[in-house]
Design an enzyme around this catalytic site. Structure first.
Site, PDB file in Angstrom:
ATOM      1  N   HIS A   1     -21.998  10.127  23.369  1.00  0.00           N
ATOM      2  CA  HIS A   1     -21.083   9.487  22.424  1.00  0.00           C
ATOM      3  C   HIS A   1     -20.737  10.481  21.304  1.00  0.00           C
ATOM      4  CE1 HIS A   1     -20.289   5.243  20.444  1.00  0.00           C
ATOM      5  NE2 HIS A   1     -19.170   5.862  20.770  1.00  0.00           N
TER       6      HIS A   1
ATOM      7  N   HIS B   1     -26.481   8.102  23.943  1.00  0.00           N
ATOM      8  CA  HIS B   1     -26.047   8.219  22.545  1.00  0.00           C
ATOM      9  C   HIS B   1     -25.487   9.624  22.300  1.00  0.00           C
ATOM     10  CE1 HIS B   1     -27.390   4.428  20.935  1.00  0.00           C
ATOM     11  NE2 HIS B   1     -28.665   4.633  21.207  1.00  0.00           N
TER      12      HIS B   1
ATOM     13  N   HIS C   1     -31.299   6.960  27.918  1.00  0.00           N
ATOM     14  CA  HIS C   1     -30.779   6.170  26.803  1.00  0.00           C
ATOM     15  C   HIS C   1     -30.326   7.082  25.654  1.00  0.00           C
ATOM     16  CE1 HIS C   1     -30.819   2.493  24.146  1.00  0.00           C
ATOM     17  NE2 HIS C   1     -30.931   3.436  23.230  1.00  0.00           N
ATOM     18  N   GLU C   2     -31.228   7.934  25.208  1.00  0.00           N
ATOM     19  CA  GLU C   2     -30.885   8.811  24.076  1.00  0.00           C
ATOM     20  C   GLU C   2     -29.771   9.783  24.460  1.00  0.00           C
ATOM     21  OE1 GLU C   2     -31.785   7.918  21.286  1.00  0.00           O
ATOM     22  OE2 GLU C   2     -33.363   6.555  21.966  1.00  0.00           O
TER      23      GLU C   2
HETATM   24 ZN   LIG Z   1     -30.277   3.238  21.228  1.00  0.00          ZN
END
Ligand SMILES: [Zn+2]
Length: 677
Positions: free
Chosen positions: A475, A472, A468-469
């Site tokens: 991105h 990010h 998940h991290e």
């Molecule tokens: Zn998040």
């Protein structure tokens, strides 16, 4: 003190943050100089004798204050990941200076005049899409704070803002006081029957800390959740549940009913002053969902699909509780308890079984391999740049074209680091004067540390957290925009979790797990049967959980998507909002709104729907990968070109449609959740 840390920024490898050279006492003077210089840049924009143009006003504004941004990012990142009392004191001192500075900008009427002059000419300017977005964003930064209002109305707006922030604080103080006030002392060990040893031990220590014998249960999550999940004593669960659910709802000095009503009314008034129909219309103007109508339709469509599944799950749970303990009417305080029992019966999957397959180093390799297969990125560990702690790992990220980013990863807990996991950055990406400044991105987690005899072995939940991290982080790493305030994760709130949540999907795929999920001793790849169990248990009671999230989203919209002047009774109003989503009997002495901190204290007002919205997005986007192969270069390229590299340069729905060819549909989520048969 002339030699400030500012000067030292420019002679480190890759222009990275010079952690080892910064002394704590450097920060405050550096902040002050940073603010002074940023102010001078603003003054220069305002005093420019030339006619306002996009370049001399909007662009200049976006490139201003970069020194200050760098100091802030280093300082506040450390305050989260490696703090101490001195840093906390500086944070106390510096925060008002920073908010004063940002107010100086938003309330600067001469600056607004120039911004508005450019904005009014928008249609004649031949701007790129990114420039148009930036112009809108800058203009709205002023107008949404009242820059277009008359003097009287501006004053009213300030009064509303002041009263609202005081009420929000008070709301939070009441909840905290309610939480701290409640204590459930147990002196008979049999009352703790069912609790795991760790939870019992914690309850004993809590009691000891207050100088008492026996065990203490409180309303803090680490105490409350295990008790509601495992304690066999139904009366005590009822007592604890009712205490939890009645926070701010006792008609005493800690009551929040009037505060809730007042906040809703002030928010409505503020929205109307600014020319919006309701608070939700105001908030959603800057969201992918755009309007309250769209949010309500979205939630109600999900509800129609989730309700039958939730009803069925509830019926099964009722039957299970009746068979097991002869329970006739399942109550709210039975929910976590019997769900856990049923889950154990169905899956008997525990963390210890899985952990040997998830050695941290292997999982890191796995996530890097995924990034390479999808986006052609290479991660090379480097030891030539400063770290703020020896545990931090540092990487150079490259693709065929050269350096893409610097990447920091900080995995283990220690005092001075706050809980949880997050992604952040030390240096933004932007293109200025023809040069593409590459970003410095970081992820911070709190995973189990290795010991002498055992490496760091992650739970499956920690594995998905890392993915998940890292999503990010991608991105940020792949950002490729001109303007820093539109770069990377600077996107609408209900869009920001797409890159992170979509990456979690790869953790459940055999094709991915084969790459890295190998037993740390034997090297054996995780058995498929375990993967199937993980998948099945991850959607356990998905119908009921979806229903719960929808009910909170609907409650949020019912407070903020209407004119609240006719609402007199919080509980009655809330009951109406919940009427289509109930499973358990209502508890008369409980109320959700009076402790719904997300929307009345935090920043989630008119935004609670985003949790489910983001899931719809990530499931729909991942389904595209599945259609073409989860490592399809074509789909990955599109995802990078239209989403990951674009930051907030365009309306997210437009970007999403370019990627997917159509608007997101909820079916993929419903299928993944097992709600569509
Ligand atoms: Zn998040």
């Amino acid at each position: 003190m002339d030699m400030t840390i500012l000067n030292r920024y420019f002679n480190t490898a890759y222009n990275t943050a010079p952690f080892s050279k910064i002394k704590t006492e450097d920060y405050l003077p550096a902040f002050k100089i940073g603010i002074k210089n940023a102010k001078a840049e603003i003054t220069a924009i305002v005093n420019n004798k030339d006619t306002p143009t996009f370049k001399n006003t909007i662009e200049a504004l976006d490139y201003s204050g970069k020194e200050l941004d760098r100091i802030s990012s280093i300082f506040f990142n450390l305050n989260s990941a490696e703090t101490n009392e001195d840093i906390q004191n500086i944070a106390q001192e510096v925060s008002p200076l920073l908010s004063e500075f940002s107010n100086d900008i938003t309330l600067n009427e001469d600056l607004f005049k120039r911004v508005k002059a450019v904005y009014d000419l928008k249609s004649t300017l031949e701007l790129t899409t990114e420039q148009e977005t930036l112009l809108d964003k800058k203009y709205k930064g002023f107008s949404r704070n009242g820059a277009n209002l008359t003097k009287d109305k501006k004053e009213r707006l300030r009064t509303i803002d002041k009263e609202s922030s005081q009420l929000k604080l008070k709301f939070g103080e009441h909840i905290l006081a309610e939480t701290n006030k409640f204590e459930m002392y147990l002196t008979d060990e049999s009352d703790l029957s069912g609790l795991p040893d760790g939870a019992k031990e914690a309850a004993k220590q809590l009691a000891e800390a207050r100088g008492k014998d026996g065990w203490l249960i409180t309303l803090d999550y680490p105490s409350y959740i295990p008790f509601m999940t495992y304690a066999d004593n139904r009366e005590l669960r009822e007592q604890l549940s009712k205490a939890f659910g009645s926070k701010g709802f006792k008609n005493d000095e800690l009551d929040n009913q009037d505060i809730v009503l007042r906040i809703a009314k002030l928010r409505f008034e503020r929205a109307q002053l600014l020319g919006y129909k309701t608070h939700a219309h105001f908030v959603l103007e800057e969201r992918m969902a755009e309007t309250p109508e769209k949010v309500k339709t979205f939630l109600n469509e999900l509800l129609a699909k989730a309700k039958p599944a939730a009803d069925e799950e509830f019926k099964k749970l009722e039957g299970f509780a009746k068979d097991l303990h002869g329970i006739d009417q399942l109550q709210k305080w039975d929910s976590a308890y019997y769900s856990e029992k049923l889950k154990q019966k169905l899956f008997s999957l525990d963390d210890e079984q899985l952990k040997p397959y998830f050695k941290l180093e292997n999982v890191i390799d796995g996530v890097f391999t995924v990034a390479k297969k999808l986006f052609g990125l290479q991660f090379e560990e480097i030891d030539t740049i400063d770290k703020y702690h020896e545990d931090v790992m540092t990487y150079k990220v490259t693709d065929d074209g050269g350096l893409i980013a610097i990447f920091y990863a900080d995995f283990f807990p220690r005092s001075g680091k706050r809980n949880g996991a997050w992604m952040t950055s030390y240096k933004p990406q932007m293109i200025k004067d023809g040069h593409n400044h590459r970003p410095h991105v970081s992820i911070v987690c709190n995973f189990t540390k290795p010991t002498k005899s055992k490496p760091s072995l992650l739970t499956f939940n920690e594995v998905t957290t890392l993915f998940h991290e890292f999503g990010h982080a991608l991105h940020g790493i792949l950002a490729n925009t001109t303007y820093p305030s539109l770069s990377g994760t600077s996107v609408y709130w209900d869009f920001v979790e797409l890159p992170s949540q979509i990456l979690e999907n790869w953790c459940y795929e055999e094709e991915t797990l084969k790459l890295f999920a190998k037993h740390y001793k034997t090297g054996e790849v995780i058995p498929m049967e375990l993967i199937e169990k993980i998948k099945a248990s991850s959607t356990f009671h998905e119908g009921m959980q979806t229903l719960r999230q929808i009910s909170f989203g609907l409650l949020d919209m019912s407070w903020h998507g209407v004119d609240p002047s006719g609402i007199n009774d919080v509980k009655t109003y809330e009951a109406e909002a919940f009427s289509g989503t109930n499973l358990y009997p209502d508890v008369a002495e409980n109320c959700m709104s009076t402790s719904f901190a997300h929307i009345f204290q935090g920043g989630y007002s008119s935004g609670y729907y985003s949790y489910k919205w983001a899931e719809v997005l990530d499931a729909d986007a991942f389904e595209y990968f599945k259609e073409e192969g989860i490592f399809s270069k074509t789909v990955a390229d599109k995802f990078k070109t239209y989403i990951l590299s674009q930051g907030g340069t365009e309306n997210p729905m437009t970007m999403y449609k370019k990627f997917r060819g159509q608007e997101p549909k909820p079916e993929a989520l419903l299928r993944r959740a097992g709600l569509l048969k």
